[in-house]
Design a protein around this motif. Sequence first.
Motif, mmCIF file in Angstrom:
data_model
loop_
_atom_site.group_PDB
_atom_site.id
_atom_site.type_symbol
_atom_site.label_atom_id
_atom_site.label_comp_id
_atom_site.label_asym_id
_atom_site.label_seq_id
_atom_site.Cartn_x
_atom_site.Cartn_y
_atom_site.Cartn_z
ATOM 1 N N GLU A 161 19.499 34.739 -40.884
ATOM 2 C CA GLU A 161 20.800 34.164 -41.245
ATOM 3 C C GLU A 161 20.712 32.640 -41.306
ATOM 4 O O GLU A 161 21.280 32.005 -42.216
ATOM 5 C CB GLU A 161 21.852 34.603 -40.234
ATOM 6 N N ARG A 162 19.991 32.056 -40.355
ATOM 7 C CA ARG A 162 19.828 30.589 -40.374
ATOM 8 C C ARG A 162 19.040 30.165 -41.618
ATOM 9 O O ARG A 162 19.332 29.120 -42.216
ATOM 10 C CB ARG A 162 19.105 30.130 -39.106
ATOM 11 N N LEU A 163 18.024 30.948 -41.974
ATOM 12 C CA LEU A 163 17.238 30.646 -43.176
ATOM 13 C C LEU A 163 18.140 30.659 -44.405
ATOM 14 O O LEU A 163 18.086 29.740 -45.240
ATOM 15 C CB LEU A 163 16.117 31.674 -43.327
ATOM 16 N N ALA A 164 18.984 31.677 -44.535
ATOM 17 C CA ALA A 164 19.877 31.774 -45.691
ATOM 18 C C ALA A 164 20.807 30.573 -45.758
ATOM 19 O O ALA A 164 21.030 29.992 -46.826
ATOM 20 C CB ALA A 164 20.683 33.067 -45.617
ATOM 21 N N ARG A 165 21.340 30.187 -44.608
ATOM 22 C CA ARG A 165 22.252 29.040 -44.598
ATOM 23 C C ARG A 165 21.510 27.749 -44.960
ATOM 24 O O ARG A 165 22.033 26.906 -45.687
ATOM 25 C CB ARG A 165 22.918 28.905 -43.236
ATOM 26 N N SER A 166 20.278 27.605 -44.477
ATOM 27 C CA SER A 166 19.483 26.417 -44.824
ATOM 28 C C SER A 166 19.249 26.341 -46.322
ATOM 29 O O SER A 166 19.327 25.264 -46.925
ATOM 30 C CB SER A 166 18.133 26.451 -44.083
ATOM 31 N N LEU A 167 18.985 27.473 -46.933
ATOM 32 C CA LEU A 167 18.764 27.500 -48.381
ATOM 33 C C LEU A 167 20.020 27.099 -49.144
ATOM 34 O O LEU A 167 19.951 26.366 -50.133
ATOM 35 C CB LEU A 167 18.325 28.901 -48.810
ATOM 36 N N LEU A 168 21.171 27.574 -48.692
ATOM 37 C CA LEU A 168 22.409 27.332 -49.431
ATOM 38 C C LEU A 168 22.981 25.941 -49.188
ATOM 39 O O LEU A 168 23.781 25.459 -49.984
ATOM 40 C CB LEU A 168 23.449 28.389 -49.061
ATOM 41 N N THR A 169 22.599 25.325 -48.087
ATOM 42 C CA THR A 169 23.148 23.998 -47.778
ATOM 43 C C THR A 169 22.205 22.868 -48.172
ATOM 44 O O THR A 169 22.465 21.709 -47.862
ATOM 45 C CB THR A 169 23.483 23.883 -46.280
ATOM 46 N N GLY A 170 21.101 23.209 -48.847
ATOM 47 C CA GLY A 170 20.210 22.169 -49.349
ATOM 48 C C GLY A 170 19.400 21.473 -48.283
ATOM 49 O O GLY A 170 19.131 20.266 -48.393
ATOM 50 N N ALA A 171 18.978 22.199 -47.245
ATOM 51 C CA ALA A 171 18.142 21.594 -46.202
ATOM 52 C C ALA A 171 16.794 21.176 -46.810
ATOM 53 O O ALA A 171 16.365 21.733 -47.827
ATOM 54 C CB ALA A 171 17.922 22.595 -45.073
ATOM 55 N N PRO A 172 16.114 20.195 -46.207
ATOM 56 C CA PRO A 172 14.803 19.761 -46.716
ATOM 57 C C PRO A 172 13.817 20.921 -46.787
ATOM 58 O O PRO A 172 13.876 21.857 -45.984
ATOM 59 C CB PRO A 172 14.355 18.711 -45.689
ATOM 60 N N ARG A 182 9.733 31.133 -38.968
ATOM 61 C CA ARG A 182 10.341 31.647 -37.732
ATOM 62 C C ARG A 182 10.941 33.032 -37.945
ATOM 63 O O ARG A 182 10.926 33.873 -37.052
ATOM 64 C CB ARG A 182 11.432 30.695 -37.232
ATOM 65 N N ALA A 183 11.473 33.264 -39.133
ATOM 66 C CA ALA A 183 12.117 34.547 -39.427
ATOM 67 C C ALA A 183 11.114 35.608 -39.868
ATOM 68 O O ALA A 183 11.510 36.747 -40.130
ATOM 69 C CB ALA A 183 13.176 34.355 -40.519
ATOM 70 N N ASP A 184 9.826 35.254 -39.956
ATOM 71 C CA ASP A 184 8.798 36.183 -40.421
ATOM 72 C C ASP A 184 9.174 36.754 -41.786
ATOM 73 O O ASP A 184 9.124 37.960 -42.022
ATOM 74 C CB ASP A 184 8.622 37.313 -39.397
ATOM 75 N N TRP A 185 9.560 35.843 -42.687
ATOM 76 C CA TRP A 185 10.034 36.215 -44.022
ATOM 77 C C TRP A 185 9.121 35.580 -45.053
ATOM 78 O O TRP A 185 8.925 34.362 -45.070
ATOM 79 C CB TRP A 185 11.468 35.710 -44.189
ATOM 80 N N ASP A 186 8.517 36.411 -45.909
ATOM 81 C CA ASP A 186 7.590 35.903 -46.929
ATOM 82 C C ASP A 186 8.362 35.422 -48.146
ATOM 83 O O ASP A 186 9.039 36.229 -48.810
ATOM 84 C CB ASP A 186 6.614 37.004 -47.349
ATOM 85 N N PRO A 187 8.299 34.138 -48.471
ATOM 86 C CA PRO A 187 9.051 33.623 -49.626
ATOM 87 C C PRO A 187 8.606 34.281 -50.930
ATOM 88 O O PRO A 187 7.409 34.412 -51.193
ATOM 89 C CB PRO A 187 8.720 32.128 -49.624
ATOM 90 N N PRO A 188 9.561 34.713 -51.760
ATOM 91 C CA PRO A 188 9.233 35.283 -53.078
ATOM 92 C C PRO A 188 9.120 34.165 -54.105
ATOM 93 O O PRO A 188 9.342 32.984 -53.797
ATOM 94 C CB PRO A 188 10.452 36.165 -53.363
ATOM 95 N N ALA A 189 8.798 34.524 -55.339
ATOM 96 C CA ALA A 189 8.747 33.517 -56.405
ATOM 97 C C ALA A 189 10.144 32.971 -56.685
ATOM 98 O O ALA A 189 10.325 31.766 -56.868
ATOM 99 C CB ALA A 189 8.157 34.134 -57.679
ATOM 100 N N THR A 190 11.144 33.859 -56.714
ATOM 101 C CA THR A 190 12.507 33.426 -57.030
ATOM 102 C C THR A 190 13.505 34.090 -56.086
ATOM 103 O O THR A 190 13.211 35.101 -55.444
ATOM 104 C CB THR A 190 12.903 33.808 -58.477
ATOM 105 N N LEU A 191 14.694 33.498 -56.039
ATOM 106 C CA LEU A 191 15.842 34.109 -55.375
ATOM 107 C C LEU A 191 17.018 34.061 -56.350
ATOM 108 O O LEU A 191 17.163 33.097 -57.105
ATOM 109 C CB LEU A 191 16.212 33.372 -54.093
ATOM 110 N N THR A 192 17.837 35.083 -56.308
ATOM 111 C CA THR A 192 19.028 35.147 -57.145
ATOM 112 C C THR A 192 20.246 35.294 -56.248
ATOM 113 O O THR A 192 20.297 36.202 -55.409
ATOM 114 C CB THR A 192 18.967 36.341 -58.111
ATOM 115 N N ALA A 193 21.211 34.395 -56.397
ATOM 116 C CA ALA A 193 22.440 34.480 -55.613
ATOM 117 C C ALA A 193 23.382 35.494 -56.245
ATOM 118 O O ALA A 193 23.572 35.518 -57.462
ATOM 119 C CB ALA A 193 23.114 33.114 -55.538
ATOM 120 N N VAL A 194 23.952 36.336 -55.402
ATOM 121 C CA VAL A 194 24.913 37.345 -55.841
ATOM 122 C C VAL A 194 26.171 37.195 -54.986
ATOM 123 O O VAL A 194 26.093 37.231 -53.760
ATOM 124 C CB VAL A 194 24.345 38.769 -55.688
ATOM 125 N N VAL A 195 27.312 37.009 -55.642
ATOM 126 C CA VAL A 195 28.594 36.926 -54.947
ATOM 127 C C VAL A 195 29.351 38.218 -55.218
ATOM 128 O O VAL A 195 29.504 38.619 -56.376
ATOM 129 C CB VAL A 195 29.412 35.710 -55.436
#
Length: 379
Positions: A161-172, A182-195
């Motif tokens: 959840e912290r990772l998602a918020r960092s991505l959406l708030t433009g963290a460095p 820290r989240a043991d999450w492998d970054p993909p090539a792309t992410l798509t936002a869905v509302v």
Amino acid sequence: MGLDPQVADALRARLPEVADRVVLTIIDEVPSYAGAFSGRMGEVIRNAVQLALGGFLTLAARRDGKAPPKAPAIEGAYQLGRGEARSGRTVEALLAAYRVGARVSWRDMADAAVAAGIGAEQLARFAELVFAYIDELSASSVAGHTDELESSGRVRQRNLERLARSLLTGAPADAVNAAAERADWDPPATLTAVVLPESQVSHALTALDPATLQPTDEVPGVPDGHAVLLVPGNGSAGARRTLLRSLQGTDAVVGPASPWLQVAASHRRALRCTALGLTGLVDSEEHLAALLLAADPEARADLRARVLAPLADLRPSTAEKLTDTLRSWLLNHGRRDAVADELFVHAQTVRYRVQQLREVYGDRLEDPAFVLEATLALA
């Protein structure tokens, strides 16, 4: 139970041998434990086996009717379960190890007890005690395993959840990369936002990539009752088609696929598309013109007022008809029949109205700059 002292002594003398045989048989029969007994974790497991067997013999040898405390062995089993969860072994593997351990322990200890002269009645009671004791230990280990998974799962979920918020708030980028690690999450090539509406999130998640991120804290700009999902992908057209198929039946607004560190741009696009008020499943890629026109509503209103200024002195009904005709004439590239079909009027009526427009606008109807402005203003 009160084992005869000579039987208890015989069993205790065999204790290290039985413990070693239990460990070796588990390694041989339970694949998940093939490499588990090297290093610190191996010592923990060996100690847990010896502690369990030693605790059992103490329990079985009591002759005063008072049960000795089981807490050390039960606690050891609980910690063993937690350690096994941290090591990535399943509860099924843990229970399989207990079944093997129970069989080997009973066989070896029964042989020793019979050799030491245990009676048939006492042997039967001994069997009951062995398996009841191991049931208690295995239940404690399962509880430890479950608690560890729940605890580590909560920690990982918070990190996601912290990772998602960092991505959406433009963290460095370095902070976001650290959060992903820290989240043991492998970054993909792309992410798509869905509302999408919160009520549809559970349904959507069952069909999406398990690595999809979901910020649970309030995200600025997201309408009340809605949530954001960040869906991994590879940026291909096929991946987008798959994503859209997965969201069929929802009212999701799907942003563009962005490089994963830049998903905030996809999120902004999805939010702007949400504001258009479209219904059903919405692919933002199909509404780029509408998004462009809606980007600055005040500027568009000013542009419209300027384009239509020459009609201001006409009667309102006439001005309205000429505005509709100008819009259709621009969008249909001056094709009179197409304009007539769109406005449900005769082609001669279109010709008359266009003539009126030429009288009002003059040469500007042939000016590319004016044509662009008028198209944007009236589209």
